[in-house]
Design a protein around this motif. Structure first.
Motif, PDB file in Angstrom:
ATOM      1  N   GLY A  99       9.920  14.096  19.490  1.00  0.00           N
ATOM      2  CA  GLY A  99       9.294  13.857  18.190  1.00  0.00           C
ATOM      3  C   GLY A  99       8.073  12.966  18.276  1.00  0.00           C
ATOM      4  O   GLY A  99       7.860  12.241  19.261  1.00  0.00           O
ATOM      5  N   ARG A 100       7.273  13.009  17.235  1.00  0.00           N
ATOM      6  CA  ARG A 100       6.078  12.163  17.138  1.00  0.00           C
ATOM      7  C   ARG A 100       6.417  10.944  16.276  1.00  0.00           C
ATOM      8  O   ARG A 100       6.636  11.054  15.080  1.00  0.00           O
ATOM      9  CB  ARG A 100       4.926  12.940  16.512  1.00  0.00           C
ATOM     10  CG  ARG A 100       4.369  14.066  17.389  1.00  0.00           C
ATOM     11  CD  ARG A 100       3.426  14.959  16.604  1.00  0.00           C
ATOM     12  NE  ARG A 100       4.137  15.693  15.561  1.00  0.00           N
ATOM     13  CZ  ARG A 100       3.586  16.101  14.416  1.00  0.00           C
ATOM     14  NH1 ARG A 100       2.327  15.815  14.151  1.00  0.00           N
ATOM     15  NH2 ARG A 100       4.286  16.788  13.537  1.00  0.00           N
ATOM     16  N   LEU A 101       6.439   9.765  16.909  1.00  0.00           N
ATOM     17  CA  LEU A 101       6.792   8.522  16.242  1.00  0.00           C
ATOM     18  C   LEU A 101       5.624   7.549  16.342  1.00  0.00           C
ATOM     19  O   LEU A 101       5.118   7.299  17.430  1.00  0.00           O
ATOM     20  CB  LEU A 101       8.036   7.903  16.887  1.00  0.00           C
ATOM     21  CG  LEU A 101       8.496   6.541  16.355  1.00  0.00           C
ATOM     22  CD1 LEU A 101       8.915   6.650  14.894  1.00  0.00           C
ATOM     23  CD2 LEU A 101       9.631   5.986  17.196  1.00  0.00           C
TER      24      LEU A 101
ATOM     25  N   ALA B 272      -0.744   1.531  13.562  1.00  0.00           N
ATOM     26  CA  ALA B 272      -1.662   2.486  14.201  1.00  0.00           C
ATOM     27  C   ALA B 272      -2.419   3.271  13.125  1.00  0.00           C
ATOM     28  O   ALA B 272      -1.858   3.604  12.079  1.00  0.00           O
ATOM     29  CB  ALA B 272      -0.879   3.448  15.096  1.00  0.00           C
ATOM     30  N   ASP B 273      -3.688   3.563  13.390  1.00  0.00           N
ATOM     31  CA  ASP B 273      -4.513   4.259  12.395  1.00  0.00           C
ATOM     32  C   ASP B 273      -3.926   5.617  12.014  1.00  0.00           C
ATOM     33  O   ASP B 273      -3.897   5.985  10.840  1.00  0.00           O
ATOM     34  CB  ASP B 273      -5.940   4.447  12.929  1.00  0.00           C
ATOM     35  CG  ASP B 273      -6.706   3.135  13.012  1.00  0.00           C
ATOM     36  OD1 ASP B 273      -6.339   2.196  12.287  1.00  0.00           O
ATOM     37  OD2 ASP B 273      -7.657   3.051  13.807  1.00  0.00           O
ATOM     38  N   ILE B 274      -3.430   6.343  13.006  1.00  0.00           N
ATOM     39  CA  ILE B 274      -2.894   7.680  12.736  1.00  0.00           C
ATOM     40  C   ILE B 274      -1.623   7.616  11.884  1.00  0.00           C
ATOM     41  O   ILE B 274      -1.263   8.578  11.203  1.00  0.00           O
ATOM     42  CB  ILE B 274      -2.613   8.432  14.058  1.00  0.00           C
ATOM     43  CG1 ILE B 274      -2.380   9.923  13.786  1.00  0.00           C
ATOM     44  CG2 ILE B 274      -1.429   7.813  14.783  1.00  0.00           C
ATOM     45  CD1 ILE B 274      -2.309  10.756  15.055  1.00  0.00           C
ATOM     46  N   ALA B 275      -0.950   6.447  11.884  1.00  0.00           N
ATOM     47  CA  ALA B 275       0.306   6.306  11.142  1.00  0.00           C
ATOM     48  C   ALA B 275       0.080   6.359   9.633  1.00  0.00           C
ATOM     49  O   ALA B 275       0.992   6.702   8.878  1.00  0.00           O
ATOM     50  CB  ALA B 275       0.994   4.998  11.511  1.00  0.00           C
ATOM     51  N   LYS B 276      -1.121   6.014   9.189  1.00  0.00           N
ATOM     52  CA  LYS B 276      -1.377   5.945   7.754  1.00  0.00           C
ATOM     53  C   LYS B 276      -1.181   7.300   7.088  1.00  0.00           C
ATOM     54  O   LYS B 276      -0.592   7.399   6.011  1.00  0.00           O
ATOM     55  CB  LYS B 276      -2.796   5.420   7.496  1.00  0.00           C
ATOM     56  CG  LYS B 276      -2.982   3.983   7.961  1.00  0.00           C
ATOM     57  CD  LYS B 276      -4.407   3.501   7.735  1.00  0.00           C
ATOM     58  CE  LYS B 276      -4.562   2.063   8.233  1.00  0.00           C
ATOM     59  NZ  LYS B 276      -5.955   1.566   8.071  1.00  0.00           N
ATOM     60  N   ASP B 277      -1.674   8.362   7.719  1.00  0.00           N
ATOM     61  CA  ASP B 277      -1.519   9.704   7.148  1.00  0.00           C
ATOM     62  C   ASP B 277      -0.060  10.131   7.130  1.00  0.00           C
ATOM     63  O   ASP B 277       0.386  10.833   6.226  1.00  0.00           O
ATOM     64  CB  ASP B 277      -2.352  10.717   7.945  1.00  0.00           C
ATOM     65  CG  ASP B 277      -3.849  10.502   7.784  1.00  0.00           C
ATOM     66  OD1 ASP B 277      -4.241   9.942   6.742  1.00  0.00           O
ATOM     67  OD2 ASP B 277      -4.605  10.869   8.694  1.00  0.00           O
TER      68      ASP B 277
ATOM     69  N   SER C  62       0.845  -1.184   0.000  1.00  0.00           N
ATOM     70  CA  SER C  62       0.000   0.000   0.000  1.00  0.00           C
ATOM     71  C   SER C  62       0.885   1.239   0.000  1.00  0.00           C
ATOM     72  O   SER C  62       2.113   1.139   0.013  1.00  0.00           O
ATOM     73  CB  SER C  62      -0.922  -0.013   1.213  1.00  0.00           C
ATOM     74  OG  SER C  62      -1.873   1.029   1.132  1.00  0.00           O
ATOM     75  N   ALA C  63       0.271   2.398  -0.016  1.00  0.00           N
ATOM     76  CA  ALA C  63       1.042   3.645   0.007  1.00  0.00           C
ATOM     77  C   ALA C  63       1.848   3.731   1.287  1.00  0.00           C
ATOM     78  O   ALA C  63       1.464   3.209   2.324  1.00  0.00           O
ATOM     79  CB  ALA C  63       0.087   4.844  -0.103  1.00  0.00           C
TER      80      ALA C  63
ATOM     81  N   ALA D 126       6.322  14.381  11.817  1.00  0.00           N
ATOM     82  CA  ALA D 126       6.070  13.078  12.427  1.00  0.00           C
ATOM     83  C   ALA D 126       6.652  11.983  11.539  1.00  0.00           C
ATOM     84  O   ALA D 126       6.852  12.177  10.341  1.00  0.00           O
ATOM     85  CB  ALA D 126       4.569  12.866  12.611  1.00  0.00           C
ATOM     86  N   VAL D 127       6.909  10.822  12.132  1.00  0.00           N
ATOM     87  CA  VAL D 127       7.513   9.700  11.414  1.00  0.00           C
ATOM     88  C   VAL D 127       6.737   8.424  11.719  1.00  0.00           C
ATOM     89  O   VAL D 127       6.318   8.198  12.861  1.00  0.00           O
ATOM     90  CB  VAL D 127       8.994   9.513  11.829  1.00  0.00           C
ATOM     91  CG1 VAL D 127       9.563   8.206  11.283  1.00  0.00           C
ATOM     92  CG2 VAL D 127       9.828  10.695  11.339  1.00  0.00           C
TER      93      VAL D 127
END
Length: 393
Positions: free
Chosen positions: A263-265, A270-275, A114-115, A243-244
């Motif tokens: 930092g935001r890792l 996780a659902d938020i990781a997709k964006d 996927s992307a 974010a990473v």
């Protein structure tokens, strides 16, 4: 379907890496077409799937795959011969539901992506398997058949994306890219040859076979593994407020880097990781050539050596083992109880950490271990593996 099933007793199984052996045995055009039909039947009618082939020998399989996808009423964005990193970039760029690389290895297996280098949703992967088992594939009339669009020019768009992050000339950096892929080597030569500072620090980047990872070597650092390069560049992103998103089993040195830089890792599950994962800057997590370009650009801009850039990144060494045990609910509970695992399958002993992960087909488990040295990680991994096998003797 009968011809395919007659040649193999295997079920269609997509593993935790998104790879599918197409019912086992020799990969044929019939299997490729049926797989395309099953995969597209799980996708939205009228949607799109990005496809590519991994070797010249796989071109016929790719054409059969495209036919199966179109027969289910889904459009094909064909990017020609490409690797998994280019395919993931194309899925992101063109908005496909997911991508399929046929001929992903010498056996002609297919691989879904996927992307952002992420696996498609696990429910979707299970649905593809169920469609194959139940013959519940979708077949549309001629007027609703999908069409194939040639997007092979994506390679130029991909190269342009890499060129955006590189300065016109490097300062203090002289890079060489090593790869067995002729097309990757051509792209690398185009990116680095004319920009190199011949008097700068010589850094050799070695691309992995599939192009998704890269290691580095310099006289002062010796060999630097992919994990440490990723953790270092994640810190660069954190400094920029970005974010990473990284794979679920990535070593904890990335977590340490995130703490240092506030930092935001996120983990890719996780659902938020997709964006985050589909963001262009996060390409370094799944594209070795992008990571090499990003690290080189950073060193040039900061005027520092690779050793200096890595000095604050903690070492983390990993090891993994496969155990061929059916992972039923009862067996899982027994293993977790005997080993003292958390509900997530985690075990910690001092500075050594391990995770037990069942395979998607439930026909085995993988043990991942991480420690401050390669020897400790391997020893802990081997110990856990032996204890699991001992439970079922």
């Amino acid at each position: 379907y009968e011809n395919v099933k007659g040649s193999s007793d295997s079920r269609l199984v997509i593993d935790e890496n998104g790879e599918c052996s197409l019912w086992g045995g020799e990969t044929t055009a019939q299997k490729a077409m049926l797989f395309g039909l099953c995969a597209a039947s799980a996708a939205k009618k009228g949607g799109s799937i990005v496809t590519a082939y991994g070797s010249d020998e796989s071109l016929l399989l790719k054409q059969a795959l495209d036919c199966g996808i179109c027969q289910a009423g889904v459009n094909v964005y064909s990017i020609g011969r490409a690797g998994i990193s280019e395919l993931s970039y194309a899925v992101n760029r063109f908005g496909g539901e997911f991508g399929i690389l046929i001929g992903a290895n010498i056996s002609g297996h297919a691989r879904l992506i996927s992307a952002g280098g992420m696996l498609p949703d696990e429910k979707l992967l299970d649905r593809i398997g169920s469609i194959a088992d139940d013959r519940a594939y979708r077949s549309v009339g001629l007027s609703q058949t999908g069409c194939v669009t040639d997007f092979s020019a994506v390679r130029e768009i991909y190269v342009a994306e890499l060129e955006k992050i590189l300065p016109d000339r490097f300062k203090g950096v002289n890079v060489d890219i090593r790869t067995y892929d002729v097309k990757k080597a051509t792209i690398a030569d185009r990116l680095f040859h004319g920009r190199n500072d011949i008097d700068g620090e010589r850094i050799i980047f070695n691309l992995s076979a599939d192009g998704t990872k890269v290691s580095a070597y310099s006289e002062k650092t010796s060999y630097v593994m992919w994990e440490k390069l990723v953790a270092m560049y994640a810190g660069v992103c954190f400094e920029k407020g970005l974010a990473v998103a990284l794979p679920e089993n990535f070593p904890s040195n990335a977590d340490a880097t995130a703490e240092v830089h506030c930092g935001r890792l996120y983990e890719n599950n996780a659902d938020i990781a997709k964006d985050v994962a589909v963001s262009t800057h996060n390409m370094f997590a799944y594209d070795g050539l992008y990571l090499a370009s990003a690290v080189t650009s950073y060193l040039s801009e900061q005027g520092i050596t690779l050793q200096k850039a890595l000095c604050d990144v903690p070492d983390a060494y990993t090891s993994s083992r496969f155990v061929g045990i059916t992972m039923s609910r009862e067996n899982k509970e027994k293993i977790f109880s005997e080993l003292g695992c958390s509900v997530e399958g985690e075990i910690t002993m001092g500075k050594t950490h391990a995770v037990i992960r069942p395979l998607r087909d439930k026909k085995g488990i993988t043990v991942f271990a991480e420690s401050v040295s390669c020897e400790q990680a391997a020893a802990f991994c081997e110990d856990i593996t032996s204890r699991i096998k001992g439970i079922f003797r």
